[in-house]
Design an enzyme around this catalytic site. Structure first.
Site, PDB file in Angstrom:
ATOM      1  CE  LYS A  44      -1.778  -0.937   3.978  1.00 25.24           C
ATOM      2  NZ  LYS A  44      -1.693  -2.327   3.824  1.00 25.24           N
ATOM      3  CB  SER A 112      -9.371   0.447   6.041  1.00 26.28           C
ATOM      4  OG  SER A 112      -8.576   0.535   4.755  1.00 26.28           O
TER       5      SER A 112
END
Length: 200
Positions: A44, A112
């Site tokens: 990410k 998340s």
């Protein structure tokens, strides 16, 4: 630690003279939020960093909002229980919205893990473009990378509630962009994301 009580019913928004459109016009761009989700060590941060470089080189005003960085300040009072993970994403969502209101392209880099929280992030974005990028990688590959040593600590029982080991990660069913970092180059991934951002 008890999370703060919602007192929003006693708060009233003031409408100021300079709005989102004014700020966007000044910057010469349409704001938006690109939300990177995925397992620890999925890639990410690498992709978000590459995207910000691309946007910067194109003359776009952006900001990379990294969850690890935010946990050293705004969210330093939060742990890793499910309740605190929900609150962490809620805060990130609100900050991303404020930054988008300022006219920026906001890149949020956060595990998340829960689909409901990612949906809240999308709803919190309001009228702004929102692109959910699922950075996918099998747990075994993520663990083999493990640049921060998190998986090793989790396997040793030192680190609790690591997503992908002893805490759930709910994979997005229909993300706007899905990047398999074992198959897709960084350059190709950035192309896919920017194309989707343009068409939002």
């Amino acid at each position: 630690m008890d999370l703060p009580t919602d007192n929003s019913s006693h708060v009233h928004r003031h409408e100021f003279s300079v709005g989102v459109d004014d700020r966007s016009d000044l910057l010469g761009q349409k704001p938006g939020i690109v939300w990177f989700t995925g397992l620890p060590a999925a890639g990410k941060s690498t992709l978000a960093d590459a995207l910000e470089v691309t946007l910067h080189d194109a003359g776009k005003h952006s900001f990379l909002l990294d969850a690890d960085t935010v946990r050293t300040g705004l969210c330093r009072d939060l742990g890793f229980s499910d309740e605190h993970r929900h609150e962490n994403i809620r805060r990130l969502s609100e900050v991303a919205r404020l930054m988008a209101d300022a006219g920026l392209l906001v890149l949020v880099c956060a595990i998340s893990p829960f689909s409901a929280d990612r949906q809240i992030a999308r709803l919190t974005a309001g009228p702004h473009r929102f692109v959910e990028v699922h950075v996918h990688v099998p747990v075994a590959i993520a663990e083999s990378r493990d640049p921060k040593g998190l998986y090793k600590l989790a396997r040793q029982g030192v680190l609790k509630n690591l997503t992908g080991i002893d805490s759930l990660y709910e994979e997005p069913i229909a993300p706007d962009v899905r990047i398999d970092t074992t198959q897709c180059s960084i350059a190709d991934a950035i192309t896919l994301i920017t194309q989707r951002l343009i068409h939002e």
